[in-house]
Motif scaffolding. Structure first.
Motif, short mmCIF file in Angstrom:
data_model
loop_
_atom_site.label_atom_id
_atom_site.label_comp_id
_atom_site.label_asym_id
_atom_site.label_seq_id
_atom_site.Cartn_x
_atom_site.Cartn_y
_atom_site.Cartn_z
N GLN A 1 0.78 -1.16 0.04
CA GLN A 1 -0.04 -0.07 0.07
C GLN A 1 0.89 1.38 -0.06
N ASP A 2 2.10 1.37 0.77
CA ASP A 2 2.62 2.32 0.86
C ASP A 2 3.24 2.79 -0.47
N GLU A 3 3.80 1.99 -1.30
CA GLU A 3 4.45 2.21 -2.63
C GLU A 3 3.39 2.67 -3.40
N ALA A 4 2.05 1.90 -3.38
CA ALA A 4 1.08 2.35 -4.46
C ALA A 4 0.63 3.84 -4.03
N PHE A 5 0.43 4.19 -2.70
CA PHE A 5 0.01 5.41 -2.48
C PHE A 5 0.99 6.58 -2.94
N THR A 6 2.24 6.31 -2.87
CA THR A 6 3.27 7.11 -3.18
C THR A 6 3.24 7.30 -4.83
N LEU A 7 3.13 6.34 -5.59
CA LEU A 7 3.09 6.27 -6.93
C LEU A 7 1.77 6.87 -7.24
N ALA A 8 0.69 6.89 -6.62
CA ALA A 8 -0.62 7.38 -7.01
C ALA A 8 -0.59 9.04 -6.84
N GLN A 9 0.11 9.47 -5.91
CA GLN A 9 0.35 10.83 -5.47
C GLN A 9 1.29 11.66 -6.43
N GLU A 10 2.08 10.88 -6.82
CA GLU A 10 3.01 11.43 -8.12
C GLU A 10 2.04 11.81 -9.23
N VAL A 11 1.26 11.03 -9.66
CA VAL A 11 0.61 11.21 -10.75
C VAL A 11 -0.50 12.06 -10.40
N ALA A 12 -1.31 11.96 -9.37
CA ALA A 12 -2.42 13.06 -8.87
C ALA A 12 -1.71 14.75 -8.73
N GLY A 13 -0.29 14.68 -8.28
CA GLY A 13 0.20 15.78 -8.39
C GLY A 13 0.36 16.48 -9.59
N LEU A 14 0.57 15.83 -10.78
CA LEU A 14 0.61 16.50 -12.03
C LEU A 14 -0.67 16.93 -12.71
N GLU A 15 -1.83 16.57 -11.75
CA GLU A 15 -3.34 17.06 -12.27
C GLU A 15 -3.52 16.74 -13.65
N PRO A 16 -3.67 15.21 -14.01
CA PRO A 16 -4.01 14.72 -15.25
C PRO A 16 -5.36 15.12 -15.56
N THR A 17 -5.38 15.04 -17.03
CA THR A 17 -6.87 15.35 -17.55
C THR A 17 -7.04 14.37 -18.32
N ASP A 18 -6.36 13.09 -18.72
CA ASP A 18 -6.79 12.04 -19.72
C ASP A 18 -7.69 11.38 -19.02
N ASP A 19 -8.85 10.57 -19.81
CA ASP A 19 -9.64 9.61 -19.13
C ASP A 19 -8.89 8.51 -18.65
N ASN A 20 -7.94 8.07 -19.16
CA ASN A 20 -7.14 6.92 -18.74
C ASN A 20 -6.68 6.73 -17.25
N SER A 21 -5.96 8.05 -17.09
CA SER A 21 -5.33 8.38 -15.75
C SER A 21 -6.38 8.71 -14.65
N LEU A 22 -7.48 9.59 -15.05
CA LEU A 22 -8.47 9.97 -14.26
C LEU A 22 -9.22 8.49 -13.62
N GLN A 23 -9.72 7.85 -14.72
CA GLN A 23 -10.42 6.69 -14.21
C GLN A 23 -9.75 5.48 -13.44
N ALA A 24 -8.48 5.25 -13.89
CA ALA A 24 -7.62 4.43 -13.08
C ALA A 24 -7.29 4.97 -11.57
N LEU A 25 -6.81 6.16 -11.76
CA LEU A 25 -6.81 6.66 -10.05
C LEU A 25 -8.20 6.50 -9.22
N THR A 26 -9.36 6.75 -10.12
CA THR A 26 -10.53 6.69 -9.33
C THR A 26 -10.73 5.15 -8.78
N ILE A 27 -10.54 4.37 -9.50
CA ILE A 27 -10.38 2.76 -9.16
C ILE A 27 -9.52 2.74 -8.16
N LEU A 28 -8.31 3.02 -8.26
CA LEU A 28 -7.31 2.90 -7.02
C LEU A 28 -7.63 3.37 -5.74
#
Length: 958
Positions: free
Chosen positions: A61-88
């Motif tokens: 969980q620790d690694e997953a959270f760190t990786l997710a926050q890296e992407v979220a910090g970039l404020e993505p707007t593509d559907d793939n990233s947004l929906q995958a982050l939502t699932i996570l």
């Protein structure tokens, strides 16, 4: 994964293999594939998120959270990233992070209908009604569709309360008026043209009017409408109640109809007792002349009117007839229906105690029974006669006649009930296994009489026979939930948890039942030493509560989407009810404590366990002010008289006791969390459980798990709560719940065997040792003596607790077998306390070791030759040696108890007093074997844990 079907990205072909691996549960390959892709395309954000999903599902969980926050910090707007982050984030139980995700997306793409819609639904999942209103209105401004406007309006409604489009608007309008208490305006809506749009299968226009008339105390209209509806449907009980309520309110107000014109907007009004009697008699007369089977409503309405008139002291009740005769007539008409008993039970208070025997005798005489058989019992010839006889027996028990019998009388009654039970089995030979036998209730009633005898005489062979009878009943009717529940309760009271697991599992509890009846399982699991089963039981309940948090959010979103606005407050109320559940708080706390007892042996593993739980000791995450007792305390069928039923006082008392015990356990857990952080200040990880989200965030901000100062106020709370618990227990020592009521908590026994007091003393030690660390060994003689005395006190208290565990769990005297489950519960308390003492000892060892080393260096530097060991060091060494001896004694004692149980030959035990046939003995022996096997398993699990702790103790040297 659901998201894949919506991917419209040129990278879809590259990502597809990763989606496939995740869909098939091959998370390791998904991680590897994502890493390969990222080496070639470092900026492919979705690949990072998919890798994080794989890490999350493999426990990282620790690694997953760190990786997710890296992407979220970039404020993505593509559907793939947004929906995958939502699932996570959903899998991490962090729905609040989804809102931040789409807030950023909306800022970057302010005209996107899709992102605004996702943002609204994200707010709905976390209950942010103000933000929902704003998001809904923003969405409506971008895309002016009516549903979006309604979303905003409904969100505003929820803030106040914490062609199809017209219907939605009318529903919203009515709900707003109702919630604002503007019932007159709401009534105008219902009675006007718009009211036609409010009709539904569940709630008619007339029902809404009836409700509003009652709220507005417009009794003439309420009376007239209920009378009209009864003329259409004379069997609807709620209309009778509305009719009588309004009638007596009108009488109390001395209301009289106007001389001219209609009595009310709904027509003719009845405002006198004479009119009510006439109306009821008319309904009865119309039933008497019918050729079809009569309806029950009019006959029950007559009894209800007598009851209300008697309550008011009115002599007019005599005009309606004698209650005994009327109830007898009702039994004659409807006695072959199972509902006859529940119908008449409500009106038994109309009978005088002098007439109880006469009433039951008349009922029994009205039952068509055959000639007396060989066993001296007259038996029914068909299922209708069986049901009549059963109804008479149920009413007899409800009037207290069975309880008033002598011991011999009860034994004769059991003989009769068993004969009826076995005779009735012939009527169910063609029943499927999923169907109940016609005579099952005889089996249950006989079991209840056995329990009466056990409580009165204390003779345990009666209880063994009760278990044997229920085992027989379950063999013939394997789907009977009431037989399973009673077996479950009796095995728990005997301290045998092993058979309970299968019984509860076979009940196949659904959804909310995990909250309402789950207490029957979780109350006894850990306390009876079945730690593996206890962990499984807690997980089972927690899975339901955690899924509820996710599922109800989806229900709310669907209600918004489809305009079912009336359901939104219901879903939110349901979610709050479960989130504030007493049982949820109990299971959550007990599960974390159990994990610590089983896994945390020394301070380093305690610290790791607390870290994994994301436990923040500074914050109390139990909603004490809004706790909901959702337990179903009426789950057991009962025909006991009112004086022996569960009262409101019992319910309140049980809630107080449960809350006190929960507070003690919660404080113990939080103090364990403080203890783990005294020596270290680890960075807080991402939360592993949903209930710890807020706490984990605070811990992360502070950068520490706990501070030494945190223990002092918590210890003060624990001490005060212990005082309150002792007062409560002393005050209510002589008050007992009905046998079929709520199970008593572990609180009285925990206080009686000294477990709570011993744990308090142990948890006070770290503060004294911390003080010693500040002052040093050469400047603290008085403090050292105080700590050494606490060590001695702990040894004495633990020895006293162990002494209370001595004895045989199954004691055989004069061929009779008696269970002593309290010994098992005391043993579990001893083990729990040993675990707490070892955590504290480990901390003391870690603190004293460097102090001793520092002192030796000082002596060496000063060239001192003194060999005197400081009092605190010698005291600790004696303490650990005493602990080692104590644990050895405990392990040896358990081995003796296991040997004694194994050597016990249950088939050789006497069951004198009541002769049994061979098949009866077989079922009794089966029940005894289950108890014996369960005790052995409990002793094995407790012994294994003690042996592990004894090994841990050897490493605590200074």
């Amino acid at each position: 994964m659901a998201a894949r079907g919506h991917v419209q990205d040129p990278n879809d072909r590259r990502l597809r293999p990763i989606y496939d691996y995740l869909d098939n549960g091959n998370n390791k390959m998904a991680i590897q594939q994502a890493e390969k892709l990222l080496k070639k395309h470092r900026d492919l954000h979705c690949a990072k998120v998919l890798k994080a999903i794989g890490l999350q599902r493999t426990g990282k969980q620790d690694e997953a959270f760190t990786l997710a926050q890296e992407v979220a910090g970039l404020e993505p707007t593509d559907d793939n990233s947004l929906q995958a982050l939502t699932i996570l984030y959903r899998e991490m139980h962090r729905p609040e992070l989804v809102t931040k995700l789409y807030e950023a997306a909306v800022r970057k793409v302010p005209t996107s209908e899709e992102y605004h819609s996702h943002l609204f639904m994200a707010y709905a999942r976390v209950g942010e009604y103000k933000k929902m209103q704003q998001a809904g209105m923003a969405l409506y401004k971008i895309v002016p569709k009516n549903p979006y406007y309604f979303w905003s309006v409904m969100s505003l409604v929820m803030q106040v309360s914490l062609p199809h489009h017209t219907l939605m608007l009318v529903q919203l309008y009515f709900m707003i008026l109702e919630r604002l208490g503007k019932y007159a305006e709401a009534l105008e809506v219902v009675r006007g043209q718009l009211g036609e749009k409010l009709t539904s299968e569940l709630q008619s226009r007339e029902n809404k009017c009836m409700f509003l008339y009652g709220r507005l105390e417009q009794w003439p209209e309420c009376n007239a409408l209920s009378r009209k509806l009864l003329l259409k449907n004379p069997d609807d009980w709620q209309f009778y109640l509305s009719y009588f309520d309004s009638l007596f309110n009108l009488i109390d107000q001395s209301w009289t109809p106007p001389e001219e014109g209609n009595h009310s907007a709904e027509g003719e009004v009845h405002c006198s007792v004479a009119q009510a009697i006439g109306f009821v008699e008319e309904r009865l007369a119309s039933e008497e002349v019918k050729e079809t089977r009569p309806l029950r409503g009019p006959y029950l309405a007559r009894l209800e009117l007598i009851s209300r008139l008697r309550q008011r002291g009115s002599p007019d009740e005599q005009q309606l007839g004698e209650p005994l005769e009327l109830m007898f007539q009702y039994f004659v008409k409807f006695g072959d229906k199972p509902c006859c008993f529940t119908d008449l039970k409500v009106f038994l208070h109309l009978l005088s105690p002098d007439h109880y025997v006469q009433f039951v005798n008349r009922l029994t005489e009205a039952v068509p029974l055959g000639p007396v058989g060989e066993d001296g019992v007259a038996l029914p010839g068909d299922t209708r006669a069986l049901q009549r006889h059963l109804g008479a027996a149920q009413l007899s028990r409800c009037l207290g006649l069975q309880h008033a019998l002598s011991t011999d009388g009860k034994l004769a009654l059991i003989h009769e009930l068993r004969a009826h039970y076995r005779h009735g089995l012939q009527f169910g030979t063609s029943c499927l296994k999923t169907e109940l036998q016609f005579s099952d209730m005889y089996c249950l009633m006989a079991a209840h009489v056995y329990i009466d005898l056990w409580i009165e005489t204390g003779k345990e062979h009666v209880l063994w026979q009760c278990l044997g009878l229920l085992e027989e009943g379950l063999a013939h009717s394997p789907s009977n939930a009431q037989i399973k529940l009673l077996l479950l309760l009796l095995f728990c009271r005997l301290g045998a948890f092993e058979p309970v697991v299968d019984l509860y599992s076979s009940l196949d509890a659904k959804h909310v039942q995990h909250d309402t009846i789950g207490y029957l399982l979780t109350r006894y699991a850990e306390s009876l030493g079945q730690f593996a089963a206890a962990s499984q039981a807690c997980n089972f309940s927690l899975r339901f509560f955690h899924s509820n948090q996710k599922d109800t959010s989806e229900y709310i979103i669907q209600a918004y989407k489809y305009g079912a606005f009336e359901k939104i407050p219901e879903f939110i109320a349901f979610r709050n009810r479960l989130n504030n559940s007493l049982h949820f708080a109990q299971v959550r706390t007990e599960r974390m404590l159990l994990d610590l007892y089983l896994d945390a042996d020394i301070s380093s593993t305690l610290e790791e366990s607390v870290k994994n739980m994301s436990l923040c000791p500074e914050e109390d995450d139990i909603p004490w002010d809004s706790l909901r007792d959702n337990r179903d305390l009426d789950v057991f069928v009962s025909w006991n008289p009112k004086v022996q039923q569960l009262s409101k006082e019992h319910r309140q008392l049980s809630l107080e006791e449960e809350s006190l015990w929960l507070r003690l356990r919660s404080l113990t857990l939080r103090l364990a969390g403080c203890l783990s952080g005294l020596c270290h200040s680890p960075q807080a990880p991402p939360p592993a459980t949903p209930h710890a989200q807020r706490n984990a965030e605070k811990s992360a901000e502070n950068g520490v798990a706990s501070k030494p100062a945190d223990m002092q106020p918590l210890l003060g709370q624990l001490e005060r709560t212990l005082g309150q618990a002792a007062q409560f227990t002393d005050k209510h020592a002589h008050q007992q719940y009905p046998f079929l009521g709520p199970p008593p908590t572990r609180l009285p026994q925990a206080l009686a065997n000294g477990s709570c007091q011993c744990q308090l003393v142990a948890l006070q030690l770290p503060l004294h040792v911390q003080e010693l660390e500040t002052s040093g060994l050469d400047q603290s003689a008085e403090l050292q003596a105080q700590i050494a005395n606490l060590f001695k006190s702990l040894t004495v208290q633990l020895q006293d607790m162990l002494n209370k565990c001595k004895g045989d769990l199954l004691e055989v005297t004069d061929g009779r077998c008696r269970a002593q489950p309290s010994l098992l519960e005391n043993l579990v308390f001893f083990v729990e306390t040993v675990c707490v003492v070892l955590w504290v000892s480990s901390h003391c060892s870690g603190t004293l070791r460097p102090l001793k080393s520092s002192l030796q260096k000082k002596k060496k530097k000063k060239k001192e030759t003194s060999t005197v060991t400081p009092v605190v060091l010698s005291g600790f060494q004696e303490f650990t040696a005493s602990l080692q001896t104590l644990l050895s004694q405990a392990v040896e004692q358990i081995q003796d108890q296991e040997s004694s149980l194994t050597a016990l030959k249950l088939e050789a035990l006497s069951l004198e007093g009541l002769p049994q046939a061979e098949d009866e003995r077989t079922f009794i022996k089966a029940a005894m074997d289950k108890v014996q096997s369960s005790y052995l398993r409990s002793l094995q699990e407790v012994g294994d844990l003690l042996r592990k702790r004894a090994d841990t103790l050897k490493s605590l040297k200074i």
